[in-house]
Design an enzyme around this catalytic site. Structure first.
Site, mmCIF file in Angstrom:
data_model
loop_
_atom_site.group_PDB
_atom_site.id
_atom_site.type_symbol
_atom_site.label_atom_id
_atom_site.label_comp_id
_atom_site.label_asym_id
_atom_site.label_seq_id
_atom_site.Cartn_x
_atom_site.Cartn_y
_atom_site.Cartn_z
ATOM 1 N N ASP A 74 -8.543 6.046 -1.599
ATOM 2 C CA ASP A 74 -9.370 7.192 -1.984
ATOM 3 C C ASP A 74 -8.803 7.853 -3.224
ATOM 4 O OD1 ASP A 74 -7.243 8.861 -0.810
ATOM 5 O OD2 ASP A 74 -8.121 8.308 1.109
ATOM 6 N N HIS A 125 3.787 4.743 -7.631
ATOM 7 C CA HIS A 125 4.143 3.869 -6.511
ATOM 8 C C HIS A 125 5.466 3.151 -6.737
ATOM 9 C CE1 HIS A 125 2.073 0.630 -8.932
ATOM 10 N NE2 HIS A 125 3.054 -0.087 -8.404
ATOM 11 N N SER A 176 3.736 -3.182 -13.294
ATOM 12 C CA SER A 176 3.267 -1.863 -12.875
ATOM 13 C C SER A 176 4.076 -0.766 -13.554
ATOM 14 C CB SER A 176 3.401 -1.708 -11.365
ATOM 15 O OG SER A 176 2.534 -2.574 -10.680
#
Length: 372
Positions: free
Chosen positions: A229, A164, A305
């Site tokens: 998901d 991401h 992150s």
């Protein structure tokens, strides 16, 4: 095909069993790692680079949600592990892969408005100061991405980070084409750049030296999915630098079950955005796990992150202690625990399949990727 998928996913079963001896050392297990090889590569249109970089992923799908999801079929796994490669000139390719099992003898809470502090009670993070720590292993393996995330050196020219940080699941983020990786270096008081430095020119502060990224690999499981998901399971990416970084790096390894980790703990260092310019180290207990994810409450802020999650265990073959990256810190999740909101920080585990994929991206030869 579903049965074959189950066999592949259960390859996480290690050959070594933990003994009960009081003199036992936490030991790296041996895993039978599958082989993942490119089958075909297709040229894609150049991306727009129009997504905003987000320093964390927020998902309400917690451990129970992921554990209740059906196992993917063999074809789905192949699709998730296929990948896109972004080059510095803006060109983009998609590579389909094949998965093979070699059995040779001897091989083995959405929309919440409160600030996502990711701090649990007392802030247990440690800022790492001084070149004697920052420039030495293992802290020296942590690097900063120009998109604001953290990465970890895993080879002479390769950096492991979160997907991401490069791609929001639908589009590449702004700055991904000209992505750079920053290495902390001493900033001298007198501004000297030479190698011969007198004792009076002691480093006062640290600065970043940047190296451009040559190409980036992102699995299709992240690009086709989303954080609610399957996508969260594939939130990792590998960056290849334009030149070697000349630092010691940390090897990747298959993530053991949480109960086999020393003290049940994990460690990672990152560039949290609430402490600009500081490298922040932390460790904490793993609270829960799925096949693909580790749930913990390590104190962290956006910017961490992409940090490499590591542990130190005994390497029986080499007769020494060794740190390995077993996961990639993804970010923050709100989880509905029996109607009560609870928040975790989540790391993507390096499974045997992911190890085979990342190792092949690094080495380009599956024969070098048979032991996780």
């Amino acid at each position: 095909m579903a049965a074959l998928s189950t066999v592949i996913l259960l390859l996480c079963a290690a050959k070594d069993v933990m003994p009960s001896s009081p003199h036992w050392k936490p030991t790296w297990p041996s895993y039978r790692v599958p082989v993942i090889l490119p089958q075909s590569t297709l040229n894609l249109d150049k991306p727009q680079f129009d997504a905003e970089a987000k320093l964390e992923v927020v998902s309400p799908c917690g451990p129970a949600c992921h554990k209740s999801s059906p196992l993917p079929t063999y074809e789905e796994v192949k699709n998730y592990l296929s990948y896109e490669t972004l080059y510095a000139n803006g060109s983009l390719t998609e590579t389909e892969v094949g998965i093979y099992i070699l059995s040779n003898s001897g091989d083995e809470a959405r929309g919440r408005s409160r600030t996502k502090r990711q701090i649990y009670g007392y802030d247990s993070r440690f800022s790492i100061f001084g070149k004697d720590f920052l420039l030495n292993y293992p802290f020296s393996t942590s690097v900063k991405l120009s998109t604001g995330c953290t990465g970890t050196l895993v080879a002479e020219k390769h950096v492991l980070t979160a997907a991401h940080c490069i791609h929001d699941g639908k589009s590449y983020v702004k700055g991904a084409q000209k992505l750079r990786v920053g290495f902390l270096k001493p900033k001298l008081k007198d501004g000297s750049k030479g190698a011969n430095i007198t004792n009076s020119a002691m480093p006062e502060k640290m600065k970043f030296q940047w190296i451009r990224v040559k190409r980036t690999h992102v699995p299709k499981g992240w690009i086709k999915g989303n954080a609610n998901d399957i996508g969260m399971d594939y939130d990792y990416a590998l960056l290849e630098l334009k030149k070697p970084h000349k630092r010691k790096f940390m090897k990747i390894g298959v993530s053991p079950p949480a109960r086999h980790l020393p003290g049940g703990r994990i460690h990672f260092s990152g560039y949290d955005n609430d402490r600009p310019g500081n490298l922040v180290y932390r460790f904490c207990d793993v609270k829960d796990e799925t096949y693909d994810l580790l749930y913990q409450q390590c104190d962290a802020q956006p910017g961490a992150s992409g940090s490499g999650v590591y542990v130190r265990m005994w390497k029986r073959q080499n007769h020494k202690w060794e740190r390995k990256i077993i996961g990639i810190f993804s970010g923050h999740q709100w989880v509905d625990m029996n109607g009560t909101p609870q928040d975790f920080n989540v790391a993507v585990r390096i499974t045997p399949l992911k190890y085979a994929q990342i190792c092949y991206w690094i080495k380009g030869n599956y024969l070098d990727c048979r032991e996780g």
